[in-house]
Design a protein around this motif. Structure first.
Motif, short mmCIF file in Angstrom:
data_model
loop_
_atom_site.label_atom_id
_atom_site.label_comp_id
_atom_site.label_asym_id
_atom_site.label_seq_id
_atom_site.Cartn_x
_atom_site.Cartn_y
_atom_site.Cartn_z
N TYR A 1 -15.46 23.20 -6.55
CA TYR A 1 -15.44 22.84 -5.13
C TYR A 1 -14.69 23.86 -4.28
O TYR A 1 -14.66 23.72 -3.05
N ALA A 2 -14.09 24.85 -4.89
CA ALA A 2 -13.34 25.86 -4.14
C ALA A 2 -14.01 27.22 -4.17
O ALA A 2 -13.58 28.15 -3.47
N ASN A 3 -15.05 27.38 -4.99
CA ASN A 3 -15.78 28.65 -5.13
C ASN A 3 -14.87 29.78 -5.61
O ASN A 3 -14.94 30.91 -5.12
N THR A 4 -14.02 29.44 -6.57
CA THR A 4 -13.09 30.43 -7.11
C THR A 4 -12.98 30.28 -8.62
O THR A 4 -13.41 29.29 -9.21
N VAL A 5 -12.35 31.29 -9.24
CA VAL A 5 -11.96 31.24 -10.64
C VAL A 5 -10.45 31.45 -10.71
O VAL A 5 -9.92 32.40 -10.12
N SER A 6 -9.76 30.55 -11.40
CA SER A 6 -8.32 30.70 -11.62
C SER A 6 -8.09 31.40 -12.95
O SER A 6 -8.72 31.07 -13.96
N VAL A 7 -7.18 32.37 -12.95
CA VAL A 7 -6.78 33.06 -14.18
C VAL A 7 -5.43 32.50 -14.60
O VAL A 7 -4.47 32.55 -13.84
#
Length: 349
Positions: A318-324
């Motif tokens: 829902y945020a259009n991101t990837v967390s590392v």
């Protein structure tokens, strides 16, 4: 010979070469992300933690998987973009309603050295996940729209077997000994166990409500399944094929992944669009206890751990991101913008 036939033969030759070639042809340092609403696969560099490319693929790419040798990336989708679903009268219509206008789904092969699509293989309706067996000759695709698993012979670029499984098959993983494939049947409340040698379902394991994805510890001692409708993780004994314990995790757990040392299991808690989950639960395998919760962004869905067990990569749908994530430090060290509705994720071996 027509042009389509020539292109098909070229694709088969390319795949056969990549499968038979040595490991020197494999690329490295990349994470691939299925951007479901963008119809793309995002490419992230593992050194800089930055997006370096975007690969156009078919409709609604749901899951990606790098083959064990790193030469090919496989992505499931609903096939080519059809004009019917793009007409004004279908604008805003839910995917589930206009999906029946399309033909069967597909799994596409991408050459990781060049990040280009080299083959498109029809499978069943609405394919969800894809995995490749360790010998690299066969790919397995769950077809959520028809309760089957397609077995793809990679060298000849076609489905060679269709295996009936439970209701709405979703996640799938190959056991560490390469003898079984476990399938999470999302609406069936079970795990289907497929014998790799016979290519048949040999058991269904009752697990609970909403099984979304399965996992194994690399040592093969335990299996796991996320129960998206119970906010739990079920621990499964692969020998007895029974649930031996349950672990409370976050809201709507989806993808799960074990560290290479078999000590930890990471669980992505997606939540819902109205109440998004924003965390990854870290479970100690030996005790079945959650020992840490790492905050990500909205809709933590897909998760993968690199081969060193140092970093995990999480898609935030829902945020259009990837967390590392730095697993040892138990914290997010980078956030990478990708395409719309990132879903499945895979890292180069």
């Amino acid at each position: 010979m027509n042009a389509n036939r020539i292109m098909s033969l070229i694709a088969v030759a390319q795949i056969a070469f990549l499968v038979s070639a040595g490991p020197a042809f494999a690329a490295g340092g990349k994470v691939y992300v299925a951007d479901e609403e963008s119809s793309t696969v995002s490419v992230i560099d593992t050194a800089s933690f930055k997006k370096t490319g975007s690969i156009p693929v078919g409709k609604n790419p749901h899951n990606v998987q790098v083959a064990p040798d790193g030469k090919l990336l496989w992505v499931t989708n609903d096939g080519e973009h059809d004009k019917a679903s793009e007409r004004p009268e279908h604008e805003g219509m839910p995917k589930s309603e206009h999906g029946t206008l399309a033909d069967a789904g597909a799994v596409w092969a991408i050459d990781t050295a060049t990040d280009t699509v080299i083959a498109k293989i029809p499978v069943g309706m609405h394919p969800a996940h894809v995995v490749v067996a360790q010998e690299g000759r066969l790919a397995y695709v769950t077809n959520g729209g028809e309760n089957t698993v397609s077995v793809v012979d990679i060298s000849v670029q076609r489905v060679v077997k269709t295996i009936p499984v439970g209701a709405s098959p979703h996640g799938i993983r190959i056991s560490p000994d390469n003898k079984q494939a476990w399938v999470a049947n999302l609406k069936g409340g079970t795990i289907s166990v497929i014998d790799i040698q016979t290519q048949k379902q040999i058991a269904q394991i009752p697990v609970g409500k909403g099984p979304a994805q399965v996992a194994f510890t690399p040592d093969g001692r335990l299996g796991f399944v996320s129960l998206s409708e119970e906010n739990q993780l079920a621990v499964v004994d692969p020998v007895s094929r029974k649930v031996i314990r349950r672990v409370k995790v976050g809201s709507v757990p989806i993808q799960i992944y074990a560290t290479p040392d078999s000590k930890l299991l990471l669980v992505a808690n997606q939540g819902t669009r109205g109440k998004p989950g924003t965390s990854v639960s870290i479970v100690v395998v030996a005790t079945s206890k959650v020992t840490a919760t790492i905050e990500t962004e909205r809709g933590a869905h897909g998760i993968v751990v690199d081969r060193d067990g140092r970093h995990a990569f999480v898609t935030n749908t829902y945020a259009n991101t990837v967390s590392v994530l730095d697993i040892g430090e138990r914290k997010v060290i980078a956030t990478v913008p990708v395409g719309r509705s990132p879903n499945g994720i895979s890292v180069m071996p």
